[in-house]
Design a protein around this motif. Structure first.
Motif, short mmCIF file in Angstrom:
data_model
loop_
_atom_site.label_atom_id
_atom_site.label_comp_id
_atom_site.label_asym_id
_atom_site.label_seq_id
_atom_site.Cartn_x
_atom_site.Cartn_y
_atom_site.Cartn_z
N LYS A 221 0.83 -1.21 0.00
CA LYS A 221 0.00 0.00 0.00
C LYS A 221 0.86 1.26 0.00
O LYS A 221 0.49 2.27 -0.61
CB LYS A 221 -0.93 -0.01 1.21
CG LYS A 221 -2.07 -1.01 1.10
CD LYS A 221 -2.97 -0.96 2.32
CE LYS A 221 -4.10 -1.98 2.21
NZ LYS A 221 -4.97 -1.98 3.40
N LEU A 222 1.99 1.21 0.69
CA LEU A 222 2.90 2.35 0.73
C LEU A 222 3.75 2.46 -0.52
O LEU A 222 4.35 3.51 -0.79
CB LEU A 222 3.82 2.26 1.96
CG LEU A 222 3.15 2.41 3.33
CD1 LEU A 222 4.13 2.08 4.44
CD2 LEU A 222 2.59 3.82 3.51
N GLY A 223 3.87 1.37 -1.28
CA GLY A 223 4.71 1.37 -2.47
C GLY A 223 6.18 1.18 -2.18
O GLY A 223 7.04 1.58 -2.97
N VAL A 224 6.49 0.55 -1.04
CA VAL A 224 7.88 0.30 -0.65
C VAL A 224 8.33 -1.03 -1.24
O VAL A 224 7.61 -2.04 -1.12
CB VAL A 224 8.02 0.26 0.89
CG1 VAL A 224 9.45 -0.11 1.29
CG2 VAL A 224 7.64 1.61 1.48
N PRO A 225 9.50 -1.10 -1.89
CA PRO A 225 10.00 -2.37 -2.44
C PRO A 225 10.06 -3.46 -1.37
O PRO A 225 10.61 -3.25 -0.28
CB PRO A 225 11.39 -2.02 -2.94
CG PRO A 225 11.33 -0.55 -3.23
CD PRO A 225 10.42 0.01 -2.19
N GLU A 226 9.49 -4.61 -1.65
CA GLU A 226 9.34 -5.66 -0.65
C GLU A 226 10.67 -6.25 -0.21
O GLU A 226 10.79 -6.74 0.92
CB GLU A 226 8.43 -6.77 -1.20
CG GLU A 226 7.01 -6.30 -1.47
CD GLU A 226 6.18 -7.36 -2.14
OE1 GLU A 226 6.59 -8.56 -2.11
OE2 GLU A 226 5.11 -7.04 -2.68
N GLU A 227 11.67 -6.22 -1.08
CA GLU A 227 12.94 -6.89 -0.77
C GLU A 227 13.89 -6.03 0.05
O GLU A 227 14.94 -6.49 0.48
CB GLU A 227 13.62 -7.32 -2.06
CG GLU A 227 14.20 -6.18 -2.90
CD GLU A 227 13.18 -5.42 -3.75
OE1 GLU A 227 13.58 -4.47 -4.45
OE2 GLU A 227 11.97 -5.79 -3.68
N ARG A 228 13.53 -4.77 0.31
CA ARG A 228 14.44 -3.86 1.02
C ARG A 228 14.09 -3.78 2.51
O ARG A 228 12.94 -3.92 2.89
CB ARG A 228 14.37 -2.46 0.41
CG ARG A 228 14.85 -2.39 -1.03
CD ARG A 228 14.90 -0.96 -1.49
NE ARG A 228 15.35 -0.87 -2.88
CZ ARG A 228 16.13 0.10 -3.35
NH1 ARG A 228 16.56 1.07 -2.52
NH2 ARG A 228 16.49 0.13 -4.61
N SER A 229 15.11 -3.51 3.32
CA SER A 229 14.86 -3.19 4.73
C SER A 229 14.33 -1.76 4.81
O SER A 229 14.86 -0.86 4.16
CB SER A 229 16.15 -3.30 5.54
OG SER A 229 16.63 -4.62 5.56
N LEU A 230 13.26 -1.58 5.58
CA LEU A 230 12.63 -0.27 5.66
C LEU A 230 12.89 0.38 7.01
O LEU A 230 12.59 -0.20 8.07
CB LEU A 230 11.12 -0.39 5.44
CG LEU A 230 10.30 0.89 5.64
CD1 LEU A 230 10.74 1.98 4.66
CD2 LEU A 230 8.81 0.61 5.50
N VAL A 231 13.44 1.59 6.97
CA VAL A 231 13.63 2.42 8.16
C VAL A 231 12.55 3.50 8.14
O VAL A 231 12.47 4.30 7.21
CB VAL A 231 15.02 3.08 8.17
CG1 VAL A 231 15.17 3.99 9.39
CG2 VAL A 231 16.12 2.03 8.14
N ALA A 232 11.70 3.51 9.16
CA ALA A 232 10.67 4.54 9.29
C ALA A 232 11.18 5.61 10.26
O ALA A 232 11.62 5.28 11.36
CB ALA A 232 9.37 3.94 9.80
N VAL A 233 11.12 6.85 9.85
CA VAL A 233 11.57 7.96 10.69
C VAL A 233 10.37 8.84 11.02
O VAL A 233 9.73 9.38 10.11
CB VAL A 233 12.65 8.80 9.98
CG1 VAL A 233 13.13 9.92 10.91
CG2 VAL A 233 13.81 7.93 9.54
N VAL A 234 10.07 8.96 12.32
CA VAL A 234 8.89 9.70 12.75
C VAL A 234 9.29 10.63 13.89
O VAL A 234 9.56 10.17 15.00
CB VAL A 234 7.77 8.74 13.22
CG1 VAL A 234 6.53 9.54 13.57
CG2 VAL A 234 7.47 7.70 12.16
N GLY A 235 9.31 11.93 13.64
CA GLY A 235 9.76 12.87 14.65
C GLY A 235 8.64 13.55 15.40
O GLY A 235 8.86 14.58 16.04
N GLY A 236 7.42 13.02 15.33
CA GLY A 236 6.29 13.66 16.00
C GLY A 236 5.45 14.43 15.01
O GLY A 236 5.85 14.65 13.86
N SER A 237 4.28 14.88 15.43
CA SER A 237 3.35 15.54 14.52
C SER A 237 3.90 16.85 13.96
O SER A 237 3.62 17.21 12.82
CB SER A 237 2.01 15.78 15.22
OG SER A 237 2.20 16.45 16.45
N LEU A 238 4.69 17.56 14.75
CA LEU A 238 5.31 18.79 14.26
C LEU A 238 6.65 18.52 13.59
O LEU A 238 7.10 19.28 12.74
CB LEU A 238 5.51 19.78 15.41
CG LEU A 238 4.24 20.32 16.05
CD1 LEU A 238 4.58 21.24 17.21
CD2 LEU A 238 3.40 21.07 15.02
#
Length: 367
Positions: free
Chosen positions: A182-199
Motif C-alpha cells: 500500500k505504501l509502495g515500498v519495495p518488498e525486498e528492502r529493509s525499511l527504516v521509518a523515521v517519525v519525529g512527532g506531529s510537528l
C-alpha cells in the motif's frame, strides 16, 4: 454503566495526546455512546483542530498555550488565559451538564478540568507518559479515578490500563507485506521509518537528510521519512539515482499503522503515543528523547523500552548522520537482535488500553 450525559475528553496540543483520546472515543462509540454525546476540549493551536473534526466529533478550542517557565510575565499571561477558558467551560457546563470529564494531560486539559472541579462533575485522570505531567498532578487530587498508561507513575491509586490505541494500528499489524504494498515500498528492502512527532524534529530531520546523502547508492534499503509540518517547507529536494536508495518524505503520516507495520526499524522521539505504538506493534526502535521535555518524561519513556531491550537510545545532542548510520547498520545487519528487540517490545505492550479505560469511565459514571 454507559454514560447518559455528555462525555468530555479534555486535552491536546500534540498528536500524542489527541490520538489516544480519539481511540477512547472510538471505543465508547463501539459500546453504544452516541457520537454526538462525545465532546473534545483542547487548544486552538494543537493537532486536535485537524484530527478531531476529521474523526467526526465536536470540538471546543481555546487560545491557550503551555507555561513559559523562563519568562514569568508571559507565564502569568498564559495562566490568565487558562483561567479565562476555565470560566467559559464553567458557563457552558452549567447549561449542558456533562456526565464525566476525562483529563488526558497537557495544558489543554486544564480549563475543562477546573470547571468539572467547581461543578463536582466526576473526573477521570489519564496519565499517558511514564512520568506524570504538571496538569495531571494538579488535577489528580480532585479525580474520582486515575488511570496510568505505564507502571510507576507515582499518582496515588492509579490503575495501570495501558495507553488507548486505535484499532487501525492492530489491523495493519496483521499484514506487514500488504502495508508495504500500500505504501509502495519495495518488498525486498529493509525499511527504516523515521517519525519525529506531529510537528517534526529538526535534529532528527537534519540527521536523516545527511543520512540520505551517505546512503544514496544503497540498493538494499528504503527510508520513509515523516518530516513534520514545521520543517516541511524547508526540506531539501533530494535527487536519487534509479536503483539506489529508496527515499520517501511526507509531511504527515495519516495511516501510521501502515508505516509501523511495514517498518523493520523505527527512528523517532519518545512521546507517550509513540512508545505505546512501538510496543503494540513489536517494533525495534532507535529513540532520541526530546531534551528539556517537562519532567524529562521522554527520557523516562525511552528508558522503559531500552531497559526491556526493545530500543536503542541516542541523546539528542549526539545525533548526526554518521551516528545514525552506524547505529542503523549495527541493527540491520543483525537479524537475530532485531527479532529479540521485537519480542521484548511485545512483552511490555498493553494492547487493551482503550477497552480498559472505557470500562473505568463506565465505573466512574456509575458510582
Amino acid at each position: 454503566m454507559r454514560p447518559t450525559g455528555r462525555v468530555v475528553l479534555a486535552g491536546g496540543g500534540t498528536a500524542g495526546h489527541v490520538v489516544p483520546a480519539l481511540a477512547l472515543a472510538d471505543e465508547l462509540v463501539r459500546r453504544g455512546v452516541p457520537r454526538e454525546a462525545i465532546l473534545f476540549v483542547g487548544s486552538s493551536r494543537g493537532q486536535e483542530t485537524r484530527l478531531v473534526p476529521q474523526a467526526g466529533f465536536e470540538l471546543w478550542t481555546f487560545g491557550i498555550r503551555g507555561l513559559d517557565r523562563g519568562r514569568w510575565l508571559a507565564a502569568i499571561g498564559r495562566i490568565c488565559r487558562i483561567l479565562g477558558a476555565g470560566g467559559v467551560c464553567l458557563w457552558r457546563f452549567l447549561r449542558q451538564r456533562p456526565a464525566v470529564v476525562v483529563s488526558l494531560g497537557g495544558y489543554a486539559c486544564l480549563p475543562a478540568s477546573m470547571a468539572a472541579v467547581v461543578l463536582r462533575i466526576p473526573i477521570l485522570v489519564v496519565n499517558l507518559d511514564v512520568v506524570p505531567g504538571v496538569a495531571a498532578r494538579i488535577v489528580a487530587p480532585f479525580a474520582r479515578a486515575i488511570a496510568a498508561a505505564w507502571p510507576g507513575s507515582g499518582l496515588p491509586g492509579a490503575r495501570v490500563t495501558g495507553l488507548p490505541l486505535r484499532r487501525a494500528i492492530f489491523e495493519a499489524a496483521q499484514d506487514p507485506l500488504g502495508a508495504r504494498r500500500k505504501l509502495g515500498v519495495p518488498e525486498e528492502r529493509s525499511l527504516v521509518a523515521v517519525v519525529g512527532g506531529s510537528l517534526g524534529s529538526r535534529r532528527i530531520n537534519q540527521a536523516v537528510f545527511g543520512l540520505v546523502e551517505l546512503w544514496r547508492s544503497r540498493s538494499d534499503l528504503a527510508i520513509w521519512h515523516v518530516v513534520g509540518e514545521r520543517d516541511w517547507p524547508e526540506r531539501p529536494r533530494i535527487e536519487l539515482a534509479e536503483g539506489g536508495l529508496f527515499y520517501r518524505a511526507v509531511s504527515y503520516q495519516e495511516e501510521m499503522g501502515l508505516l509501523l507495520a511495514a517498518a523493520d526499524v523505527v527512528v523517532g522521539r519518545a512521546g507517550a503515543g509513540s512508545i505505546a505504538e512501538l510496543a503494540a506493534m513489536a517494533k525495534p526502535s532507535i529513540l532520541v528523547p526530546l531534551p528539556n521535555a517537562p519532567g524529562s518524561h521522554q527520557e523516562r519513556n525511552a528508558a522503559l523500552l531500552a531497559h526491556a531491550g526493545a530500543a536503542v537510545v541516542v541523546e539528542d545532542r549526539a545525533l548526526d548522520a554518521k551516528t545514525l548510520a552506524r547505529v542503523l547498520d549495527e541493527l540491520l545487519s543483525d537479524r537475530t537482535r532485531l527479532k529479540e528487540m521485537a519480542e521484548s517490545a511485545r512483552g511490555i505492550a498493553r494492547p487493551h488500553g482503550a477497552e480498559e479505560l472505557a470500562s473505568m469511565l463506565e465505573d466512574v459514571v456509575g458510582r
